[in-house]
Scaffold this active site. Structure first.
Site, short mmCIF file in Angstrom:
data_model
loop_
_atom_site.label_atom_id
_atom_site.label_comp_id
_atom_site.label_asym_id
_atom_site.label_seq_id
_atom_site.Cartn_x
_atom_site.Cartn_y
_atom_site.Cartn_z
N LYS A 204 1.91 -0.08 -4.62
CA LYS A 204 2.30 -1.11 -3.51
C LYS A 204 3.37 -2.09 -4.16
O LYS A 204 3.12 -2.76 -5.09
CB LYS A 204 0.98 -2.17 -3.20
CG LYS A 204 1.04 -3.25 -2.25
CD LYS A 204 -0.23 -3.75 -1.87
CE LYS A 204 0.18 -4.99 -0.93
NZ LYS A 204 -1.09 -5.60 -0.68
N LYS A 259 2.83 1.88 -0.28
CA LYS A 259 3.50 0.88 0.95
C LYS A 259 4.66 -0.18 0.09
O LYS A 259 4.34 -0.35 -0.82
CB LYS A 259 2.03 -0.13 0.80
CG LYS A 259 2.06 -1.14 1.78
CD LYS A 259 0.81 -2.06 1.86
CE LYS A 259 0.93 -3.25 2.87
NZ LYS A 259 -0.35 -4.03 2.92
#
Length: 340
Positions: A204, A259
C-alpha cells in the site's frame, strides 16, 4: 529461439486471428467476470439514509438497511465479496480509537446484519484506525506525533478480533504496520477462528490518489495537511513491495493486495510472478473519480473504458479487483455480448 526467428511475415499474419469474432475469442488470454470483482461500500448510522460523496459521483454513504438491499443486488449479480468501510460519527473518534473494537460499533453491527441477511455474500472488513482516530492517522501517536507501530498493532488486534467474532469472512489490515498479520493470525488461531481469511494490504503506497476515499469516510479533515509516508510505501519503490508481500505471507496472509491499482500494475505483475498467490488490486477512489469526470464530460465511452480498465488488472496478473464500478460492471458483464 526468439519470437522474431520463429515467426515471419507473410507465413505469419497476426491479423489473421483477429479477423472474426470466433477466432478472437478462441485466442483471448484473459477473461473478466463478476466473480473477479469486490465492491467497496460505505456504511453510516441511521435508517433510510443515503448521502452522496461529492468527489465520487455515483457513490453513496448508506445506512445499514439500505446497504442490505444493495448486498442482495450484489449477490444476485454474482459479485462474491462486499468490502465494508465505516463512516464514524465525529463524537466517537478519539486519539486511541477505542470505538474501532467496540462489539456494538457500526462495523461490527453491520457485519452481523449483512451476514444474517445475505449469508452467501462474502463480507470483507477494513482493519485500520484512521476512521476512528481524531487525528486521521492509521495508528496511535506518541507525544511527537509519530505513529507507534507495536502499540498500534495491539489495537488493530482487538479490532480484527471483533470483526471476526461478528462474522466477517475476510479481514483486510490496511494500516501497513509491521508485524500485524502475524499477530492477528496467531490470535485468530487461538480463538479457533481458523476459517477467517486475511487479505493483507501488503503493498500500500503513500499515494495522492486516496483523497476522495478520505472524504467518503470523513477522515480528510482530521488528517489535515499531515501525510502517511512514515508507514505507507514510497511510490518510487518496487523491490520493497516484494519484501512486504513475503513478510505478510510468512505471517499467515491468505491473499495480498496492491494499492493503488492502475498506476501500479507493474507491482501487481511482479507480485504475481514472484509468489503465485492470490493477488488483488484496488482501483482506488482517485482512479474512479478521474474516470467519472471524463465520463460525465463525455470525453470517454464510459462502459467500454470501465471494462477495459478492469481487464487491464486481470492481464497484469490480478486475481480480483476492488472497484467502485463493481455493480455497474457486473450488470454489463451479465448482459454483454461475447466480444466485450
Amino acid at each position: 529461439m526468439s519470437l522474431t526467428t520463429t515467426r515471419q511475415f507473410p507465413a505469419t499474419r497476426m491479423r489473421r486471428m483477429r479477423r472474426d469474432d470466433f477466432s478472437r475469442r478462441m485466442m483471448r488470454e484473459n477473461g473478466l467476470t463478476a466473480a473477479d470483482l469486490i465492491w467497496p461500500v460505505f456504511v453510516r448510522e441511521g435508517e433510510g439514509q443515503r448521502e452522496a460523496v461529492p468527489s465520487m459521483p455515483g457513490v453513496e454513504r448508506l445506512s445499514l438497511d439500505l446497504l442490505i438491499e444493495e448486498a442482495r443486488d450484489a449477490r444476485d449479480l454474482g459479485i462474491p465479496v462486499m468490502a465494508v468501510f465505516p463512516v464514524v460519527e465525529p463524537t466517537l473518534k478519539s486519539e486511541l480509537a477505542e470505538e474501532s473494537y467496540s462489539a456494538t460499533g457500526l462495523m461490527q453491527r453491520s457485519v452481523r446484519a449483512l451476514k444474517n441477511a445475505v449469508p452467501e455474500l462474502g463480507i470483507m472488513t477494513d482493519v485500520a484506525l484512521d476512521p476512528y482516530t481524531s487525528h486521521g492517522q492509521d495508528g496511535i501517536l506518541d507525544g511527537q506525533g509519530h505513529v507507534l507501530n507495536d502499540r498500534t498493532v495491539e489495537t488493530l488486534l482487538k479490532q480484527a478480533l471483533s470483526h471476526a467474532e461478528a462474522g466477517a469472512d475476510i479481514i483486510a489490515p490496511s494500516d501497513m504496520m509491521d508485524g500485524r498479520i502475524g499477530t492477528i493470525r496467531q490470535v485468530l488461531e487461538q480463538e479457533r477462528l481458523h476459517d477467517t481469511r486475511i487479505m493483507a494490504y501488503s503493498a500500500k503506497y503513500a499515494s495522492a490518489y486516496y483523497g476522495p476515499f478520505r472524504d467518503a469516510v470523513g477522515s480528510a479533515s482530521n488528517l489535515g495537511k499531515a501525510d502517511k509516508s512514515s508507514y505507507q510505501m514510497d511510490p518510487a519503490n518496487l523491490d520493497e513491495a516484494l519484501h512486504e508481500v513475503a513478510l505478510d505471507l510468512s505471517e499467515g496472509a491468505d491473499m495480498v493486495m496492491v494499492k493503488p491499482g492502475m498506476p501500479y500494475l507493474d507491482v501487481v505483475r511482479r507480485v504475481k510472478d514472484e509468489f503465485r498467490v492470490p493477488t488483488f488490486a484496488y482501483q482506488v477512489s482517485g482512479e474512479y473519480a478521474m474516470h467519472m469526470a471524463a465520463f460525465e464530460h463525455q470525453w470517454l465511452d464510459a462502459d467500454a473504458v470501465m471494462l477495459e480498465s478492469l481487464m487491464c488488472f486481470k492481464r497484469a496478473g490480478a486475481d480480483g479487483i476492488l472497484t467502485y464500478f463493481a455493480k455497474r460492471a457486473a450488470r454489463l458483464l451479465s448482459s454483454a455480448p461475447d466480444d466485450t
